[in-house]
Design a protein around this motif. Sequence first.
Motif, PDB file in Angstrom:
ATOM      1  N   ASN A 201       0.836  -1.202   0.000  1.00 25.16           N
ATOM      2  CA  ASN A 201       0.000   0.000   0.000  1.00 25.16           C
ATOM      3  C   ASN A 201       0.874   1.257   0.000  1.00 25.16           C
ATOM      4  O   ASN A 201       0.610   2.222  -0.722  1.00 25.16           O
ATOM      5  N   ALA A 202       1.913   1.225   0.836  1.00 28.73           N
ATOM      6  CA  ALA A 202       2.830   2.364   0.897  1.00 28.73           C
ATOM      7  C   ALA A 202       3.560   2.537  -0.429  1.00 28.73           C
ATOM      8  O   ALA A 202       3.829   3.662  -0.864  1.00 28.73           O
ATOM      9  N   LEU A 203       3.875   1.419  -1.086  1.00 28.87           N
ATOM     10  CA  LEU A 203       4.516   1.493  -2.394  1.00 28.87           C
ATOM     11  C   LEU A 203       3.587   2.182  -3.394  1.00 28.87           C
ATOM     12  O   LEU A 203       4.021   3.057  -4.156  1.00 28.87           O
ATOM     13  N   ALA A 204       2.309   1.804  -3.381  1.00 26.53           N
ATOM     14  CA  ALA A 204       1.335   2.443  -4.275  1.00 26.53           C
ATOM     15  C   ALA A 204       1.211   3.934  -3.977  1.00 26.53           C
ATOM     16  O   ALA A 204       1.147   4.757  -4.888  1.00 26.53           O
ATOM     17  N   ALA A 205       1.185   4.290  -2.686  1.00 27.08           N
ATOM     18  CA  ALA A 205       1.091   5.701  -2.305  1.00 27.08           C
ATOM     19  C   ALA A 205       2.330   6.475  -2.742  1.00 27.08           C
ATOM     20  O   ALA A 205       2.238   7.620  -3.209  1.00 27.08           O
ATOM     21  N   SER A 206       3.500   5.865  -2.590  1.00 28.95           N
ATOM     22  CA  SER A 206       4.745   6.524  -3.006  1.00 28.95           C
ATOM     23  C   SER A 206       4.783   6.726  -4.507  1.00 28.95           C
ATOM     24  O   SER A 206       5.181   7.790  -4.996  1.00 28.95           O
ATOM     25  N   LEU A 207       4.368   5.711  -5.256  1.00 26.91           N
ATOM     26  CA  LEU A 207       4.322   5.835  -6.718  1.00 26.91           C
ATOM     27  C   LEU A 207       3.311   6.898  -7.143  1.00 26.91           C
ATOM     28  O   LEU A 207       3.530   7.619  -8.118  1.00 26.91           O
ATOM     29  N   SER A 208       2.209   7.002  -6.411  1.00 24.62           N
ATOM     30  CA  SER A 208       1.202   8.024  -6.714  1.00 24.62           C
ATOM     31  C   SER A 208       1.804   9.417  -6.605  1.00 24.62           C
ATOM     32  O   SER A 208       1.528  10.302  -7.434  1.00 24.62           O
ATOM     33  N   LYS A 209       2.629   9.609  -5.592  1.00 24.64           N
ATOM     34  CA  LYS A 209       3.269  10.913  -5.377  1.00 24.64           C
ATOM     35  C   LYS A 209       4.339  11.177  -6.429  1.00 24.64           C
ATOM     36  O   LYS A 209       4.397  12.265  -7.013  1.00 24.64           O
ATOM     37  N   THR A 210       5.180  10.184  -6.674  1.00 22.56           N
ATOM     38  CA  THR A 210       6.312  10.400  -7.567  1.00 22.56           C
ATOM     39  C   THR A 210       5.907  10.434  -9.048  1.00 22.56           C
ATOM     40  O   THR A 210       6.485  11.181  -9.834  1.00 22.56           O
ATOM     41  N   LEU A 211       4.917   9.640  -9.427  1.00 25.87           N
ATOM     42  CA  LEU A 211       4.519   9.575 -10.834  1.00 25.87           C
ATOM     43  C   LEU A 211       3.469  10.618 -11.206  1.00 25.87           C
ATOM     44  O   LEU A 211       3.488  11.146 -12.319  1.00 25.87           O
ATOM     45  N   PHE A 212       2.553  10.906 -10.279  1.00 29.33           N
ATOM     46  CA  PHE A 212       1.414  11.754 -10.623  1.00 29.33           C
ATOM     47  C   PHE A 212       1.283  13.002  -9.761  1.00 29.33           C
ATOM     48  O   PHE A 212       0.369  13.804  -9.955  1.00 29.33           O
ATOM     49  N   GLY A 213       2.178  13.142  -8.783  1.00 31.93           N
ATOM     50  CA  GLY A 213       2.132  14.326  -7.926  1.00 31.93           C
ATOM     51  C   GLY A 213       0.943  14.355  -6.989  1.00 31.93           C
ATOM     52  O   GLY A 213       0.548  15.415  -6.497  1.00 31.93           O
ATOM     53  N   ILE A 214       0.356  13.180  -6.705  1.00 38.39           N
ATOM     54  CA  ILE A 214      -0.833  13.103  -5.850  1.00 38.39           C
ATOM     55  C   ILE A 214      -0.449  12.453  -4.518  1.00 38.39           C
ATOM     56  O   ILE A 214       0.037  11.324  -4.483  1.00 38.39           O
ATOM     57  N   THR A 215      -0.674  13.180  -3.432  1.00 41.38           N
ATOM     58  CA  THR A 215      -0.364  12.672  -2.098  1.00 41.38           C
ATOM     59  C   THR A 215      -1.580  11.952  -1.517  1.00 41.38           C
ATOM     60  O   THR A 215      -2.673  12.516  -1.465  1.00 41.38           O
ATOM     61  N   ILE A 216      -1.379  10.705  -1.122  1.00 42.20           N
ATOM     62  CA  ILE A 216      -2.437   9.939  -0.450  1.00 42.20           C
ATOM     63  C   ILE A 216      -2.033   9.803   1.011  1.00 42.20           C
ATOM     64  O   ILE A 216      -1.066   9.105   1.331  1.00 42.20           O
ATOM     65  N   THR A 217      -2.733  10.474   1.899  1.00 44.28           N
ATOM     66  CA  THR A 217      -2.400  10.407   3.320  1.00 44.28           C
ATOM     67  C   THR A 217      -3.008   9.159   3.952  1.00 44.28           C
ATOM     68  O   THR A 217      -3.864   8.486   3.356  1.00 44.28           O
ATOM     69  N   TRP A 218      -2.570   8.858   5.179  1.00 42.44           N
ATOM     70  CA  TRP A 218      -3.137   7.733   5.920  1.00 42.44           C
ATOM     71  C   TRP A 218      -4.639   7.907   6.069  1.00 42.44           C
ATOM     72  O   TRP A 218      -5.411   6.966   5.872  1.00 42.44           O
ATOM     73  N   VAL A 327      12.397  -3.423   3.332  1.00 43.81           N
ATOM     74  CA  VAL A 327      11.444  -2.533   2.656  1.00 43.81           C
ATOM     75  C   VAL A 327      12.099  -1.197   2.334  1.00 43.81           C
ATOM     76  O   VAL A 327      11.922  -0.643   1.234  1.00 43.81           O
ATOM     77  N   LEU A 328      12.849  -0.648   3.288  1.00 43.04           N
ATOM     78  CA  LEU A 328      13.509   0.637   3.069  1.00 43.04           C
ATOM     79  C   LEU A 328      14.430   0.578   1.847  1.00 43.04           C
ATOM     80  O   LEU A 328      14.423   1.492   1.009  1.00 43.04           O
ATOM     81  N   ILE A 329      15.187  -0.502   1.713  1.00 41.58           N
ATOM     82  CA  ILE A 329      16.135  -0.625   0.600  1.00 41.58           C
ATOM     83  C   ILE A 329      15.417  -0.764  -0.730  1.00 41.58           C
ATOM     84  O   ILE A 329      15.599   0.041  -1.649  1.00 41.58           O
ATOM     85  N   TRP A 330      14.573  -1.818  -0.858  1.00 41.80           N
ATOM     86  CA  TRP A 330      14.018  -2.064  -2.181  1.00 41.80           C
ATOM     87  C   TRP A 330      12.991  -1.019  -2.595  1.00 41.80           C
ATOM     88  O   TRP A 330      12.923  -0.624  -3.759  1.00 41.80           O
ATOM     89  N   MET A 331      12.208  -0.525  -1.632  1.00 46.29           N
ATOM     90  CA  MET A 331      11.216   0.472  -1.993  1.00 46.29           C
ATOM     91  C   MET A 331      11.885   1.812  -2.318  1.00 46.29           C
ATOM     92  O   MET A 331      11.475   2.522  -3.238  1.00 46.29           O
ATOM     93  N   GLY A 332      12.937   2.147  -1.555  1.00 40.06           N
ATOM     94  CA  GLY A 332      13.650   3.395  -1.826  1.00 40.06           C
ATOM     95  C   GLY A 332      14.245   3.412  -3.218  1.00 40.06           C
ATOM     96  O   GLY A 332      14.171   4.424  -3.932  1.00 40.06           O
ATOM     97  N   VAL A 333      14.828   2.290  -3.653  1.00 40.43           N
ATOM     98  CA  VAL A 333      15.430   2.206  -4.979  1.00 40.43           C
ATOM     99  C   VAL A 333      14.355   2.210  -6.053  1.00 40.43           C
ATOM    100  O   VAL A 333      14.432   2.951  -7.045  1.00 40.43           O
ATOM    101  N   LEU A 334      13.323   1.383  -5.868  1.00 39.22           N
ATOM    102  CA  LEU A 334      12.318   1.234  -6.914  1.00 39.22           C
ATOM    103  C   LEU A 334      11.502   2.506  -7.121  1.00 39.22           C
ATOM    104  O   LEU A 334      11.285   2.953  -8.247  1.00 39.22           O
ATOM    105  N   VAL A 335      11.017   3.100  -6.022  1.00 36.43           N
ATOM    106  CA  VAL A 335      10.215   4.319  -6.132  1.00 36.43           C
ATOM    107  C   VAL A 335      11.044   5.433  -6.758  1.00 36.43           C
ATOM    108  O   VAL A 335      10.539   6.231  -7.554  1.00 36.43           O
ATOM    109  N   ASN A 336      12.317   5.477  -6.446  1.00 35.68           N
ATOM    110  CA  ASN A 336      13.188   6.506  -7.015  1.00 35.68           C
ATOM    111  C   ASN A 336      13.342   6.325  -8.524  1.00 35.68           C
ATOM    112  O   ASN A 336      13.296   7.295  -9.289  1.00 35.68           O
TER     113      ASN A 336
END
Length: 474
Positions: A201-218, A327-336
Amino acid sequence: MNNEKSLRSKLWQGIFCIIVGVIIWFLPVPAGISPQAWHLLAIFAATIVGFILHPLPIGAISIIACTALVILQVLKAEEALAGFSNTTIWLIVSAFMFAEGFIKTGLGKRIAYLLLAKFGTSSLRVAYVISTADFIIAPFTPSNTARGGGIIFPIVNSICSAIGANPNEKTNHRTASFFIFSSYCAVITSACIFLTGASNNALAASLSKTLFGITITWTDWFIACIVPGIILSIITPWLLYKIINPELKSTPKARELSAKKLVEMGPMSGKEKLLCGIFLCALLLWATSPIHGIDSAFVALLGLSAMLIAHIIDWDDVLHQKGAWDVLIWMGVLVNMAAYLSKLGLMDYFANAVGSSLGDTSWLIMLIVLSIVYVYAHYGLASNSAHVMALFGTFSAVLITAGAPALGVLIILGVLANSCSFLTHYGCGVTPIFFGANYMSQGQWWKIGFLISTMHIVVWLLIGLPWMKLIGFF
């Protein structure tokens, strides 16, 4: 011999990942795309294939990919490492620590046993009690494996033993099957409802921010998902009760076992009480974030700080949380990498190309079709995070370009990456634990799982989307 075969298989899988990247790297660069963007796509695609095939742990694959970005001069060093400042990722890392607190203090099990001792008078009630317990614990356990495998499954398996069920015998076999599968469904449904209920879920939220500029809060995720999530939490145990038809309708043994376990646990400890207080404060701060403006990640870090100060967990517990740092390692690399694909214009290029090929098809029809494809594609995957990485950005870009409401689409596709877990006995990390209880055959698991996944698609589209429109999300 088997180890040699396994190593040989992994070697060929690794070679295949490299071949995929090399082929894309040397293909002619399409007009309108920069060589940098194309080469980044090559490394990104090879990484995704690696995440799916698992020639190495995904953290190791991420380190290799991050290194390749700089060695091959696709990104500068500071650009390649920029993803580790992503606050959504740190929210999930902190939530892993909360999960450690629930397990270490025994609070998670106490909540479940208290509910079972009071309300577990029938098979159907036991299913609802387990679902309720998981719902309470889920906001602070972003790992289905930690929550389902570490808290829920041991309790349910103990109940199966208490009623005399045995995988190799006929006695109360259907009742045990019902308890096991309904509990598994509870874990996955809770993961749908809370942003911190699953790391994907956090990965989807991060991609939403980085790809589309949309912030999804908790809070956004929770408000959008609570109504369809509760409906699914109510319908699913009842439907499974009708399908599986457990032999035992009354379950006094479940109450007796729970009461016995509570006696064994003794009175609630001071650390459990403190954790309850921290838990409630964090929920309150997340819910009121529009008022005080504190980022959700730092609310979670505040809770982690409080747990460390109160010695609910210690620093060694934090260091031993391998799942969090993985999670910190793979998500940080992938989302970036996904962020730079967007910055370099590749996502827009792809979305516009696909959108043009679809002509005047309405976004709603596209959403229905793509949601079906998105969910059932999981037959070929064994990881929800890999599912999100492979499909979420692309499908979202196509739909948003076609005019679909961005926030609604992003949350729906984020949620459905959990719903697809029901399809197979390898659907996500925790699935083999429940399937491994051996109360259901593979065929039965797949048939019922297909039905539950299909029900999720219907509920999230037919109820979830209108609910989001009603509350003003689009």
